[in-house]
Write a protein that holds these residues in place. Sequence first.
Motif, PDB file in Angstrom:
ATOM      1  N   VAL A 190       0.793  -1.369  -0.130  1.00 13.53           N
ATOM      2  CA  VAL A 190      -0.146  -0.011   0.076  1.00 13.53           C
ATOM      3  C   VAL A 190       1.157   1.143  -0.048  1.00 13.53           C
ATOM      4  O   VAL A 190       0.555   2.108  -0.900  1.00 13.53           O
ATOM      5  N   VAL A 191       1.882   1.288   0.887  1.00 12.01           N
ATOM      6  CA  VAL A 191       2.706   2.397   0.940  1.00 12.01           C
ATOM      7  C   VAL A 191       3.415   2.665  -0.250  1.00 12.01           C
ATOM      8  O   VAL A 191       3.542   3.821  -0.851  1.00 12.01           O
ATOM      9  N   LEU A 192       3.802   1.497  -0.912  1.00  9.36           N
ATOM     10  CA  LEU A 192       4.658   1.767  -2.293  1.00  9.36           C
ATOM     11  C   LEU A 192       3.868   2.280  -3.300  1.00  9.36           C
ATOM     12  O   LEU A 192       4.227   3.138  -4.072  1.00  9.36           O
ATOM     13  N   ASN A 193       2.446   1.894  -3.334  1.00 10.21           N
ATOM     14  CA  ASN A 193       1.709   2.227  -4.409  1.00 10.21           C
ATOM     15  C   ASN A 193       1.345   3.706  -3.932  1.00 10.21           C
ATOM     16  O   ASN A 193       1.190   4.471  -5.026  1.00 10.21           O
ATOM     17  N   LEU A 194       1.245   4.017  -2.976  1.00 11.92           N
ATOM     18  CA  LEU A 194       0.887   5.428  -2.604  1.00 11.92           C
ATOM     19  C   LEU A 194       2.109   6.298  -2.823  1.00 11.92           C
ATOM     20  O   LEU A 194       1.894   7.510  -3.487  1.00 11.92           O
ATOM     21  N   VAL A 195       3.173   5.774  -2.681  1.00  8.74           N
ATOM     22  CA  VAL A 195       4.542   6.824  -3.004  1.00  8.74           C
ATOM     23  C   VAL A 195       4.642   6.829  -4.371  1.00  8.74           C
ATOM     24  O   VAL A 195       4.943   8.048  -4.841  1.00  8.74           O
ATOM     25  N   GLY A 196       4.461   5.816  -5.366  1.00 11.81           N
ATOM     26  CA  GLY A 196       4.614   5.877  -6.611  1.00 11.81           C
ATOM     27  C   GLY A 196       3.544   6.600  -7.225  1.00 11.81           C
ATOM     28  O   GLY A 196       3.596   7.597  -8.134  1.00 11.81           O
ATOM     29  N   GLY A 197       2.262   6.590  -6.837  1.00 12.21           N
ATOM     30  CA  GLY A 197       0.892   7.457  -7.255  1.00 12.21           C
ATOM     31  C   GLY A 197       1.259   8.755  -6.630  1.00 12.21           C
ATOM     32  O   GLY A 197       0.535   9.747  -7.772  1.00 12.21           O
ATOM     33  N   PHE A 198       1.674   9.341  -5.936  1.00  9.96           N
ATOM     34  CA  PHE A 198       1.771  10.840  -5.571  1.00  9.96           C
ATOM     35  C   PHE A 198       2.601  11.598  -6.503  1.00  9.96           C
ATOM     36  O   PHE A 198       2.336  12.879  -6.777  1.00  9.96           O
ATOM     37  N   GLN A 199       3.621  10.907  -7.246  1.00 10.81           N
ATOM     38  CA  GLN A 199       4.094  11.550  -8.232  1.00 10.81           C
ATOM     39  C   GLN A 199       3.159  12.128  -9.510  1.00 10.81           C
ATOM     40  O   GLN A 199       3.294  13.062 -10.048  1.00 10.81           O
ATOM     41  N   ALA A 200       2.103  11.385  -9.598  1.00 12.43           N
ATOM     42  CA  ALA A 200       1.140  11.561 -10.579  1.00 12.43           C
ATOM     43  C   ALA A 200      -0.116  12.522 -10.104  1.00 12.43           C
ATOM     44  O   ALA A 200      -0.539  13.487 -10.645  1.00 12.43           O
ATOM     45  N   LEU A 201      -0.636  12.057  -8.906  1.00 12.17           N
ATOM     46  CA  LEU A 201      -1.836  12.634  -8.297  1.00 12.17           C
ATOM     47  C   LEU A 201      -1.569  13.293  -7.132  1.00 12.17           C
ATOM     48  O   LEU A 201      -2.661  13.858  -6.725  1.00 12.17           O
ATOM     49  N   GLY A 202      -0.510  13.067  -6.532  1.00 15.17           N
ATOM     50  CA  GLY A 202      -0.289  13.985  -5.261  1.00 15.17           C
ATOM     51  C   GLY A 202      -0.855  13.315  -4.121  1.00 15.17           C
ATOM     52  O   GLY A 202      -1.549  12.179  -4.317  1.00 15.17           O
ATOM     53  N   THR A 203      -0.265  13.576  -3.052  1.00 11.76           N
ATOM     54  CA  THR A 203      -0.794  12.821  -1.818  1.00 11.76           C
ATOM     55  C   THR A 203      -2.037  12.959  -1.419  1.00 11.76           C
ATOM     56  O   THR A 203      -2.615  12.165  -0.634  1.00 11.76           O
ATOM     57  N   LEU A 204      -2.723  14.054  -1.611  1.00 12.05           N
ATOM     58  CA  LEU A 204      -4.206  14.407  -1.312  1.00 12.05           C
ATOM     59  C   LEU A 204      -5.142  13.329  -2.388  1.00 12.05           C
ATOM     60  O   LEU A 204      -6.534  13.218  -2.034  1.00 12.05           O
ATOM     61  N   MET A 205      -4.759  13.242  -3.502  1.00 16.61           N
ATOM     62  CA  MET A 205      -5.633  12.584  -4.556  1.00 16.61           C
ATOM     63  C   MET A 205      -5.354  10.863  -4.647  1.00 16.61           C
ATOM     64  O   MET A 205      -6.070  10.414  -5.175  1.00 16.61           O
ATOM     65  N   VAL A 206      -3.991  10.529  -4.444  1.00 18.63           N
ATOM     66  CA  VAL A 206      -3.694   9.286  -4.845  1.00 18.63           C
ATOM     67  C   VAL A 206      -4.610   8.434  -4.341  1.00 18.63           C
ATOM     68  O   VAL A 206      -4.983   7.286  -5.076  1.00 18.63           O
ATOM     69  N   VAL A 207      -5.023   8.466  -3.202  1.00 21.06           N
ATOM     70  CA  VAL A 207      -5.849   7.455  -2.429  1.00 21.06           C
ATOM     71  C   VAL A 207      -7.209   7.126  -3.071  1.00 21.06           C
ATOM     72  O   VAL A 207      -7.879   5.967  -2.947  1.00 21.06           O
ATOM     73  N   GLY A 208      -7.455   8.450  -3.892  1.00 18.49           N
ATOM     74  CA  GLY A 208      -8.927   8.261  -4.596  1.00 18.49           C
ATOM     75  C   GLY A 208      -8.959   7.061  -5.544  1.00 18.49           C
ATOM     76  O   GLY A 208      -9.962   6.299  -5.699  1.00 18.49           O
ATOM     77  N   ILE A 209      -7.815   7.039  -6.412  1.00 18.69           N
ATOM     78  CA  ILE A 209      -7.625   5.936  -7.334  1.00 18.69           C
ATOM     79  C   ILE A 209      -7.622   4.373  -7.015  1.00 18.69           C
ATOM     80  O   ILE A 209      -7.831   3.554  -7.454  1.00 18.69           O
ATOM     81  N   MET A 210      -7.289   4.506  -5.549  1.00 22.56           N
ATOM     82  CA  MET A 210      -7.001   3.112  -4.780  1.00 22.56           C
ATOM     83  C   MET A 210      -8.600   2.678  -4.317  1.00 22.56           C
ATOM     84  O   MET A 210      -8.770   1.654  -4.422  1.00 22.56           O
ATOM     85  N   MET A 211      -9.232   3.701  -3.630  1.00 22.35           N
ATOM     86  CA  MET A 211     -10.450   3.162  -2.994  1.00 22.35           C
ATOM     87  C   MET A 211     -11.763   3.388  -3.736  1.00 22.35           C
ATOM     88  O   MET A 211     -12.570   2.641  -3.699  1.00 22.35           O
TER      89      MET A 211
END
Length: 289
Positions: A190-211
């Motif tokens: 989960v942490v790895l995907n959030l870290v990779g995703g914040f490059q694209a969607l940012g820390t406030l948005m990345v969890v949206g594409i996960m959940m």
Amino acid sequence: MIGAYLLDPFLDYGFMRRALVGCLALSLGACPLGVILVLRRMSLVGDAMAHAILPGAAVGFLVAGLSLVAMTIGGVVTGLAVAILAGLVSRFTPLREDASFAAFYLVSLGLGVLLVSMRGSSVDLLHVLFGTVLALDNPALFLMASIASLTLVTLALIYRPLIVECLDPGFLRSVGGGGTAAHMIFLTLVVLNLVGGFQALGTLMVVGIMMLPAAAARFWSETVPGQMIVATLFGFVACVAGLLISYHEELPASPSIILSAGILYGASILLGRHGSVANAALRLRHLQR
């Protein structure tokens, strides 16, 4: 006309193709993890973990600027640290795991914003919080693709103990099934995907594409593999739709992607095959007959 609307942005512009590839890689790795989070009733934990990486990313930014390597390492370190600390607090105190994650999330968010603001501008802060999906470069794409590949392979290896640990952790402990190890590996993914995703969607948005795709998939399939497939497809659709809306309507890309996922979630609530409003209405109508 429709073909031009759908294809021309990706055929004509390299930055749109890179954004599409990055978002699809993120969906491929993050959406199956979101299904597990929903199954474990840890949906808000994903949001907490997304903000837990912010202080580490901020420290990487203070040390090396907008460096992919530095911000990634910092995000992974702080994300794992928060996951471990929250787990220890919930294990050795009366506080539940979701409450401990929420506490660390609030502290992490405040600390991360403060650290970025100390040296960076408002533009840098927006970059960290909301991402720059239309400015992804090749190293960022390679990182996201590597994380997605690692996620899928690892999920295949720990799938059975992870699902059993979700449904009956007591049984898994009684047979020595390694539930704790599977849980920690899962949180690491989960942490790895959030870290990779914040490059694209940012820390406030990345969890949206996960959940959001994972929550929507619950209305279309009753099995975990089926929900993972549906969630990934919904993630793909949301990414494509969000990028197209962003391009044609000149709107920010990250919110457009997340709102597209939100529309799919809303449609699933209304029209899904299992547990939706339409399904409940049909069942009630059948019973009345």
